[in-house]
Design an enzyme around this catalytic site. Sequence first.
Site, mmCIF file in Angstrom:
data_model
loop_
_atom_site.group_PDB
_atom_site.id
_atom_site.type_symbol
_atom_site.label_atom_id
_atom_site.label_comp_id
_atom_site.label_asym_id
_atom_site.label_seq_id
_atom_site.Cartn_x
_atom_site.Cartn_y
_atom_site.Cartn_z
ATOM 1 N N CYS A 254 0.812 -1.227 0.000
ATOM 2 C CA CYS A 254 0.000 0.000 0.000
ATOM 3 C C CYS A 254 0.842 1.272 0.000
ATOM 4 O O CYS A 254 0.629 2.167 -0.826
ATOM 5 C CB CYS A 254 -1.014 -0.004 1.135
ATOM 6 S SG CYS A 254 -0.326 0.071 2.806
ATOM 7 N N HIS B 207 -2.768 1.200 6.907
ATOM 8 C CA HIS B 207 -3.066 1.077 5.477
ATOM 9 C C HIS B 207 -3.291 2.465 4.905
ATOM 10 O O HIS B 207 -3.799 3.362 5.584
ATOM 11 C CB HIS B 207 -4.312 0.206 5.261
ATOM 12 C CG HIS B 207 -4.521 -0.182 3.836
ATOM 13 N ND1 HIS B 207 -3.658 -1.022 3.152
ATOM 14 C CD2 HIS B 207 -5.482 0.173 2.942
ATOM 15 C CE1 HIS B 207 -4.100 -1.182 1.908
ATOM 16 N NE2 HIS B 207 -5.197 -0.463 1.760
ATOM 17 N N HIS C 181 -5.846 1.487 -4.054
ATOM 18 C CA HIS C 181 -4.893 0.991 -3.065
ATOM 19 C C HIS C 181 -4.413 -0.394 -3.467
ATOM 20 O O HIS C 181 -4.962 -1.031 -4.357
ATOM 21 C CB HIS C 181 -5.540 0.967 -1.675
ATOM 22 C CG HIS C 181 -6.676 0.006 -1.551
ATOM 23 N ND1 HIS C 181 -6.749 -0.929 -0.558
ATOM 24 C CD2 HIS C 181 -7.796 -0.177 -2.304
ATOM 25 C CE1 HIS C 181 -7.874 -1.638 -0.684
ATOM 26 N NE2 HIS C 181 -8.512 -1.201 -1.735
#
Length: 178
Positions: free
Chosen positions: A84, A136, A148
């Site tokens: 990510c 994240h 993402h």
Amino acid sequence: MDMSPGLAQGRAMCFLRLAILLPFLLCACGKDSARPDSSSAASSRRQSATETTEAANAVLFRALALVGTPYRYGGNTPESGFDCSGLVGYVFRDAAGIQLPRTSAAMGALDDPDVPKGRLESGDLVLFASGRKISHVGIYVGEGRFVHAPNKGGTVRLDSLDAPGWRETFRTGKRVLR
């Protein structure tokens, strides 16, 4: 002209990606780019409204073009795959010339304005946490969606902030383009 099945499928995928990209890019082109004055350490990245809109469009186009790239823990290039923060760092560096920290937690600690979900703009970082720690990160593209690199075995993709899992773990946005 007779096309092979592989060529026909490739063209279909190209048209599908274009159909996905176009509404987001048009949305970003029309956004209000006025920014309040800020005295944060990140003010050295401050740009004019036109430059900010152009940078946001470049970030969106680059991020959406990477949809389908394989996930790889520690990855930070299209060739190696992405995790990510590797995806977000690569996109901002490549498309806007902005060097971001390597981890999602460090991106969450940036001295840039926090943005609540209802005020997100295209190009903002979206940060998620399990517990108290940011774990994240993705790039907001507009209309409640973000790009993402979600997890092992997956690929870079578009998801909704209101989807189960993301809705509960969303913490804040960060405005690094301004």
